[in-house]
Write a protein that holds these residues in place. Structure first.
Motif, PDB file in Angstrom:
ATOM      1  N   ALA A  34       9.801  -8.021 -12.720  1.00 26.28           N
ATOM      2  CA  ALA A  34      10.791  -7.528 -11.553  1.00 26.28           C
ATOM      3  C   ALA A  34      10.306  -6.312 -10.935  1.00 26.28           C
ATOM      4  N   LEU A  35       9.828  -5.393 -11.932  1.00 28.61           N
ATOM      5  CA  LEU A  35       9.232  -3.989 -11.472  1.00 28.61           C
ATOM      6  C   LEU A  35       8.097  -4.383 -10.438  1.00 28.61           C
ATOM      7  N   GLY A  36       7.069  -5.224 -10.676  1.00 31.12           N
ATOM      8  CA  GLY A  36       5.869  -5.666 -10.121  1.00 31.12           C
ATOM      9  C   GLY A  36       6.257  -6.179  -8.692  1.00 31.12           C
ATOM     10  N   VAL A  37       7.363  -7.122  -8.768  1.00 31.38           N
ATOM     11  CA  VAL A  37       7.499  -7.871  -7.368  1.00 31.38           C
ATOM     12  C   VAL A  37       8.143  -6.965  -6.583  1.00 31.38           C
ATOM     13  N   ALA A  38       9.098  -5.943  -7.040  1.00 32.88           N
ATOM     14  CA  ALA A  38      10.030  -5.026  -6.312  1.00 32.88           C
ATOM     15  C   ALA A  38       8.990  -4.117  -5.497  1.00 32.88           C
ATOM     16  N   CYS A  39       8.024  -3.597  -6.283  1.00 31.81           N
ATOM     17  CA  CYS A  39       7.065  -2.851  -5.782  1.00 31.81           C
ATOM     18  C   CYS A  39       6.153  -3.518  -4.823  1.00 31.81           C
ATOM     19  N   GLY A  40       5.679  -4.480  -4.975  1.00 28.91           N
ATOM     20  CA  GLY A  40       4.929  -5.316  -4.219  1.00 28.91           C
ATOM     21  C   GLY A  40       5.705  -5.668  -2.778  1.00 28.91           C
ATOM     22  N   VAL A  41       6.929  -5.889  -2.973  1.00 32.88           N
ATOM     23  CA  VAL A  41       7.674  -6.108  -1.388  1.00 32.88           C
ATOM     24  C   VAL A  41       7.926  -4.916  -0.627  1.00 32.88           C
ATOM     25  N   MET A  42       8.115  -3.793  -1.456  1.00 33.97           N
ATOM     26  CA  MET A  42       8.364  -2.835  -0.479  1.00 33.97           C
ATOM     27  C   MET A  42       6.853  -2.324  -0.113  1.00 33.97           C
ATOM     28  N   TYR A  43       5.923  -2.389  -0.561  1.00 32.70           N
ATOM     29  CA  TYR A  43       4.512  -2.073  -0.146  1.00 32.70           C
ATOM     30  C   TYR A  43       4.339  -2.873   1.242  1.00 32.70           C
ATOM     31  N   LEU A  44       4.875  -4.081   1.157  1.00 33.21           N
ATOM     32  CA  LEU A  44       4.692  -5.026   2.223  1.00 33.21           C
ATOM     33  C   LEU A  44       5.486  -4.465   3.323  1.00 33.21           C
ATOM     34  N   ILE A  45       6.720  -4.249   3.147  1.00 32.49           N
ATOM     35  CA  ILE A  45       7.684  -3.756   4.030  1.00 32.49           C
ATOM     36  C   ILE A  45       7.166  -2.529   4.802  1.00 32.49           C
ATOM     37  N   ASN A  46       6.825  -1.573   4.028  1.00 26.26           N
ATOM     38  CA  ASN A  46       6.422  -0.192   4.386  1.00 26.26           C
ATOM     39  C   ASN A  46       5.134  -0.261   5.061  1.00 26.26           C
ATOM     40  N   HIS A  47       3.999  -0.955   4.692  1.00 26.78           N
ATOM     41  CA  HIS A  47       2.792  -1.081   5.322  1.00 26.78           C
ATOM     42  C   HIS A  47       2.889  -1.938   6.881  1.00 26.78           C
TER      43      HIS A  47
END
Length: 256
Positions: A184-197
């Motif tokens: 969950a930690l990894g997926v959450a950070c990955g999704v936020m990276y995509l949103i922000n990027h």
């Protein structure tokens, strides 16, 4: 429930508070105290300030910029905390299920679990935005004029708070779906990276440009800051609402 959340995660919440206080203190020091020293340093450069002045301004503006960078990208830490510790670990260890057997419904548990960090994110982020806006405007002669710089763009308005709330919602959804802390930690950070990027990449398209005189090119004047900023804030808050709503929906589906 809110007090239980505070006790359970008091270390992480204390770190968040200390981090915010440190960055706010850095801003107050630079803009309120150190600015005069920077001007004295420039005055001592002699008849040919040139590179000397540039270095002084870069040092001052760089510190202000770093404050915005640290707080802006703290949404990755929020996503990691929400997905890994706040939700994922509680479901993985069975702590949440234990609470559900003690007259606390799953929906109430999730609402209370998210409410405490959400209030702290809004309160702390709002204070930081006001202090940063004051620091940014206090000594404009010592600052650069690039208002489109990603970190500064977000830190001067509610988008900074919106990203934090979005990370909280995305982390909660990842935790509820995966029910394991590390994934969950990894997926959450990955999704936020995509949103922000993707939002940073398309930021200039959020508001119509204006034609520059003579060259025929298009650009954004500084007067477009608030329209662009508020559109981005609205998008991020929309994602936060959808992610949070989805987390509640998944939890209700799985717990009957």
């Amino acid at each position: 429930m809110p007090w239980a959340v505070l006790r359970l995660h008091r270390a992480a919440l204390a770190v968040w508070g200390a981090f915010l206080l440190a960055t706010i203190g850095m801003l107050v020091w630079e803009a309120g105290i150190n600015a005069d020293s920077v001007r004295d340093r420039i005055a001592a450069c002699g008849h040919d300030p040139g590179l000397c002045r540039i270095r002084a301004v870069v040092d001052y503006g760089g510190t202000i910029g770093w404050a915005s960078t640290l707080v802006y990208y703290s949404f990755f830490a929020v996503a990691a905390f929400a997905g890994g510790a706040l939700i994922g670990r509680e479901l993985e260890n069975g702590t949440a299920q234990l609470a559900w057997t003690q007259s606390v419904s799953p929906t109430r548990w999730l609402a209370a679990t998210l409410a405490v960090p959400a209030v702290l994110l809004v309160a702390g982020g709002t204070v930081f935005v006001f202090v940063f806006r004051w620091a940014w405007a206090a000594n404009r002669d010592l600052m650069g004029d690039d208002w489109t710089f990603n970190d500064v763009f977000a830190a001067r308005g509610p988008a900074l708070v919106a990203y934090g709330l979005c990370a909280l919602g995305v982390g909660a959804l990842a935790g509820v779906v995966l029910r394991r802390s590390l994934p969950a930690l990894g997926v959450a950070c990955g999704v936020m990276y995509l949103i922000n990027h993707n939002l940073e990449k398309s930021r200039e398209d959020l508001w119509p440009t204006v034609a520059s005189g003579g060259s025929g090119g298009q650009f954004h004047p500084e007067s477009h800051y608030w329209p662009m900023h508020l559109v981005e804030t609205g998008i991020v808050l929309g994602v936060a609402v959808v992610a949070t709503g989805a987390a509640f929906w998944v939890l209700r589906r799985r717990t009957g």
